[in-house]
Write an enzyme that holds these catalytic residues in place. Sequence first.
Site, PDB file in Angstrom:
ATOM      1  N   ASP A  16       0.999  -1.252  -0.272  1.00 49.47           N
ATOM      2  CA  ASP A  16       0.178   0.185  -0.345  1.00 49.47           C
ATOM      3  C   ASP A  16       0.537   1.115  -0.167  1.00 49.47           C
ATOM      4  O   ASP A  16       2.217   1.245   0.032  1.00 49.47           O
ATOM      5  CB  ASP A  16      -0.997  -0.082   1.353  1.00 49.47           C
ATOM      6  CG  ASP A  16      -2.044   1.193   1.220  1.00 49.47           C
ATOM      7  OD1 ASP A  16      -1.956   1.459  -0.273  1.00 49.47           O
ATOM      8  OD2 ASP A  16      -2.271   1.005   1.970  1.00 49.47           O
ATOM      9  N   HIS A  33       2.532   3.395  -9.209  1.00 49.26           N
ATOM     10  CA  HIS A  33       2.635   1.709  -9.482  1.00 49.26           C
ATOM     11  C   HIS A  33       3.911   1.538 -10.004  1.00 49.26           C
ATOM     12  O   HIS A  33       4.203   0.569  -9.624  1.00 49.26           O
ATOM     13  CB  HIS A  33       1.378   1.693  -9.711  1.00 49.26           C
ATOM     14  CG  HIS A  33      -0.058   2.169  -9.192  1.00 49.26           C
ATOM     15  ND1 HIS A  33       0.070   1.699  -8.123  1.00 49.26           N
ATOM     16  CD2 HIS A  33      -0.885   2.561  -9.417  1.00 49.26           C
ATOM     17  CE1 HIS A  33      -1.222   2.109  -7.349  1.00 49.26           C
ATOM     18  NE2 HIS A  33      -1.799   2.608  -8.866  1.00 49.26           N
ATOM     19  N   LEU A 127      11.399 -20.054  -3.553  1.00 49.89           N
ATOM     20  CA  LEU A 127      10.475 -19.520  -3.322  1.00 49.89           C
ATOM     21  C   LEU A 127       9.544 -19.287  -4.705  1.00 49.89           C
ATOM     22  O   LEU A 127       9.297 -19.558  -5.987  1.00 49.89           O
ATOM     23  CB  LEU A 127      11.119 -17.554  -3.562  1.00 49.89           C
ATOM     24  CG  LEU A 127      10.061 -16.597  -3.241  1.00 49.89           C
ATOM     25  CD1 LEU A 127      10.299 -16.639  -1.877  1.00 49.89           C
ATOM     26  CD2 LEU A 127      10.109 -15.373  -3.514  1.00 49.89           C
TER      27      LEU A 127
HETATM   28  C1  FPP Z   1      -2.047  -0.152  -3.348  1.00 48.41           C
HETATM   29  O1  FPP Z   1      -1.716   1.207  -3.178  1.00 48.41           O
HETATM   30  C2  FPP Z   1      -1.604  -0.426  -4.083  1.00 48.41           C
HETATM   31  C3  FPP Z   1      -2.331  -1.225  -5.730  1.00 48.41           C
HETATM   32  C4  FPP Z   1      -3.276  -1.355  -5.599  1.00 48.41           C
HETATM   33  C5  FPP Z   1      -1.029  -2.363  -6.969  1.00 48.41           C
HETATM   34  C6  FPP Z   1      -0.373  -2.380  -6.102  1.00 48.41           C
HETATM   35  C7  FPP Z   1       0.543  -2.763  -7.374  1.00 48.41           C
HETATM   36  C8  FPP Z   1       2.174  -2.649  -7.493  1.00 48.41           C
HETATM   37  C9  FPP Z   1       3.214  -2.667  -6.042  1.00 48.41           C
HETATM   38  C10 FPP Z   1       2.499  -3.159  -9.155  1.00 48.41           C
HETATM   39  C11 FPP Z   1       2.467  -4.138  -9.872  1.00 48.41           C
HETATM   40  C12 FPP Z   1       2.293  -5.282  -8.731  1.00 48.41           C
HETATM   41  C13 FPP Z   1       3.461  -5.381  -9.471  1.00 48.41           C
HETATM   42  C14 FPP Z   1       3.362  -8.175  -8.537  1.00 48.41           C
HETATM   43  C15 FPP Z   1       4.317  -6.228 -10.521  1.00 48.41           C
HETATM   44  P1  FPP Z   1      -2.510   2.698  -3.687  1.00 48.41           P
HETATM   45  O2  FPP Z   1      -2.787   3.001  -5.832  1.00 48.41           O
HETATM   46  O3  FPP Z   1      -4.244   2.382  -2.495  1.00 48.41           O
HETATM   47  O4  FPP Z   1      -2.205   3.664  -2.462  1.00 48.41           O
HETATM   48  P2  FPP Z   1      -2.565   4.705  -1.912  1.00 48.41           P
HETATM   49  O5  FPP Z   1      -3.212   3.790  -0.836  1.00 48.41           O
HETATM   50  O6  FPP Z   1      -1.379   5.690  -1.224  1.00 48.41           O
HETATM   51  O7  FPP Z   1      -3.589   5.678  -2.917  1.00 48.41           O
END
Ligand code: FPP
Length: 254
Positions: A16, A33, A127
């Site tokens: 997050d 992202h 893994l």
């Molecule tokens: C939450 O942060 C994150 C996500 C919903 C997406 C997670 C995806 C990645 C880390 C990249 C792709 C993944 C892989 C496995 C290659 P948020 O966007 O909700 O952050 P915020 O709470 O600060 O708005």
Amino acid sequence: MANEERKRIHVAIIMDGNGRWAARRGLPRVAGHRAGVAAVRRVVERAAELEIGTLTVYAFSADNWRRPDAEVRSLMGLIAAYLRIECARLRDQGVRLEAIGRRDRIPGVLQRAIRNTEAATAGGERLTLRVAIDYSSREAIARAAAGVLAAGGTSIAARPDAPAVIGRLIDEEMTSQGGNVDLLIRTGGEKRLSDFLLWECAYAEFFFTDRMWPEFGAADLDEAVREFGHRERRFGAVPAAVPADAAEQVGRLQ
Ligand code: FPP
């Protein structure tokens, strides 16, 4: 104790804070992202070096479809690109990739990337990297329950010990899909599970950090695993009564 003698743990991560990381820099959310993908790379590489047998990362929840279309498209594209670009490296590192969650609603290009990477890395033994995409834990539990009832029919439901039997069968099904989580990490300062591995986290140790996911690195994973090593896990018992293989036994409803 040498690493190979230790139980290899299952670590799950709620990644997050990508959006906030980007906003603080005046960047669009997708930049967060993108930086998050780099963090995934760092953490997978480090996890393969630690006593971690399974790493499950939450890439896209079933509720994330509620985000703006452009952000959803970017995320799907980034995950597909990660799989395509990292496939050979994962295979060479002995990492077996597995996607969990629904596959019928995600773009064809991502479905293909998952299939190809799963096939190419199937022999990985160092893994298991599980990427949760279009994932809902409630849905996974409901699906496992539906499978148990479909296989056992009304005969199971009618038994006086139905809750225990159904619970045990659901647990077997969930265990076959990755098993109990030992350590759950959530970045970004929030402290909730967000429909992630609810069954599997029954006895997980939680590690919350204010660090935003794009800033999370090998040293942070080391710190979380080190802290996990100091936690006393009792699984509902008293310390002396905890069997060595408690993690495997726990969750089995008697
Ligand atoms: C939450 O942060 C994150 C996500 C919903 C997406 C997670 C995806 C990645 C880390 C990249 C792709 C993944 C892989 C496995 C290659 P948020 O966007 O909700 O952050 P915020 O709470 O600060 O708005």
